[in-house]
Design a protein around this motif. Structure first.
Motif, PDB file in Angstrom:
ATOM      1  N   ARG A  88      -9.685 -27.893 -10.642  1.00  0.00           N
ATOM      2  CA  ARG A  88     -10.269 -28.134  -9.326  1.00  0.00           C
ATOM      3  C   ARG A  88      -9.138 -28.329  -8.331  1.00  0.00           C
ATOM      4  O   ARG A  88      -8.211 -29.103  -8.577  1.00  0.00           O
ATOM      5  CB  ARG A  88     -11.145 -29.384  -9.339  1.00  0.00           C
ATOM      6  CG  ARG A  88     -11.839 -29.672  -8.016  1.00  0.00           C
ATOM      7  CD  ARG A  88     -12.473 -31.054  -7.981  1.00  0.00           C
ATOM      8  NE  ARG A  88     -11.515 -32.136  -8.219  1.00  0.00           N
ATOM      9  CZ  ARG A  88     -10.643 -32.604  -7.317  1.00  0.00           C
ATOM     10  NH1 ARG A  88     -10.580 -32.073  -6.105  1.00  0.00           N
ATOM     11  NH2 ARG A  88      -9.826 -33.600  -7.612  1.00  0.00           N
ATOM     12  N   HIS A  90      -8.732 -28.847  -4.047  1.00  0.00           N
ATOM     13  CA  HIS A  90      -9.349 -28.942  -2.723  1.00  0.00           C
ATOM     14  C   HIS A  90      -8.235 -28.979  -1.684  1.00  0.00           C
ATOM     15  O   HIS A  90      -7.310 -29.790  -1.777  1.00  0.00           O
ATOM     16  CB  HIS A  90     -10.236 -30.175  -2.583  1.00  0.00           C
ATOM     17  CG  HIS A  90     -10.864 -30.265  -1.236  1.00  0.00           C
ATOM     18  ND1 HIS A  90     -11.912 -29.455  -0.847  1.00  0.00           N
ATOM     19  CD2 HIS A  90     -10.570 -31.018  -0.159  1.00  0.00           C
ATOM     20  CE1 HIS A  90     -12.238 -29.726   0.398  1.00  0.00           C
ATOM     21  NE2 HIS A  90     -11.430 -30.676   0.845  1.00  0.00           N
ATOM     22  N   ALA A 124      -7.206 -19.632  -8.507  1.00  0.00           N
ATOM     23  CA  ALA A 124      -8.670 -19.527  -8.547  1.00  0.00           C
ATOM     24  C   ALA A 124      -9.160 -18.903  -9.852  1.00  0.00           C
ATOM     25  O   ALA A 124     -10.349 -18.957 -10.147  1.00  0.00           O
ATOM     26  CB  ALA A 124      -9.179 -18.734  -7.351  1.00  0.00           C
ATOM     27  N   THR A 128     -11.672 -24.168  -9.532  1.00  0.00           N
ATOM     28  CA  THR A 128     -12.571 -24.031  -8.399  1.00  0.00           C
ATOM     29  C   THR A 128     -11.775 -24.475  -7.177  1.00  0.00           C
ATOM     30  O   THR A 128     -11.330 -25.625  -7.108  1.00  0.00           O
ATOM     31  CB  THR A 128     -13.812 -24.929  -8.578  1.00  0.00           C
ATOM     32  OG1 THR A 128     -14.495 -24.535  -9.766  1.00  0.00           O
ATOM     33  CG2 THR A 128     -14.739 -24.823  -7.375  1.00  0.00           C
ATOM     34  N   THR A 130     -11.673 -25.175  -3.262  1.00  0.00           N
ATOM     35  CA  THR A 130     -12.501 -25.448  -2.092  1.00  0.00           C
ATOM     36  C   THR A 130     -11.604 -25.841  -0.925  1.00  0.00           C
ATOM     37  O   THR A 130     -10.424 -26.134  -1.123  1.00  0.00           O
ATOM     38  CB  THR A 130     -13.511 -26.579  -2.370  1.00  0.00           C
ATOM     39  OG1 THR A 130     -12.792 -27.764  -2.736  1.00  0.00           O
ATOM     40  CG2 THR A 130     -14.484 -26.190  -3.472  1.00  0.00           C
TER      41      THR A 130
END
Length: 144
Positions: A88, A90, A124, A128, A130
């Motif tokens: 992950r 962000h 990616a 994930t 974002t």
């Protein structure tokens, strides 16, 4: 593109880019847990943020927007099992300028993340990715 990494001591290395730039990297070693520089995984995040920030600034400048600053704050999580890839990521963009339109900033970020930034495209594959953003209008800031 080329790079060279040289072991210095303990868990300390010096990486040299093909263009001659050097960076110290390493991980904690010994009872003090001192790190000589960013870890290789931290460098991946720094590189990804740099890649995307470069794109955003370039796209907005090309569109003749009055961009003054771009910061990317990244928060990431890694898998618990080896090879502990990122799962992950962000990216929070803080873009400052005079009269910047949020839609244009959003478009620049989307173009970077979805089309131009090779680093985020590679990450990616396992994570994930974002993003969100804020636009700070420096024209609206009043100095006392």
């Amino acid at each position: 593109m080329k790079a060279r990494i040289k072991w210095v001591e303990d868990r300390t290395f010096v990486g040299e880019s093909g263009s001659g730039h050097k960076v110290v990297l390493g991980t904690a070693f010994g009872p003090e847990g001192v790190t000589p520089g960013p870890s290789p995984m931290e460098l991946l995040l720094i590189g990804t943020g740099g890649c995307s920030a470069f794109d955003v600034v370039h796209i907005l400048e090309k569109g003749r927007e009055a961009i003054e600053d771009c910061v990317v704050e990244i928060d990431a999580e890694r898998a618990e099992q080896d090879p502990k890839v990122f799962i992950r990521i962000h990216m929070h963009f803080i873009v400052k300028g005079r009269g910047l339109a949020a839609k244009k900033v959003e478009r620049a970020i989307l173009l970077s993340v979805e089309k131009y930034c090779s680093a985020s495209a590679m990450l990616a594959k396992t994570a994930t990715v974002t993003h969100d953003f804020v636009v700070v209008d420096t024209a609206a800031t009043t100095e006392p």
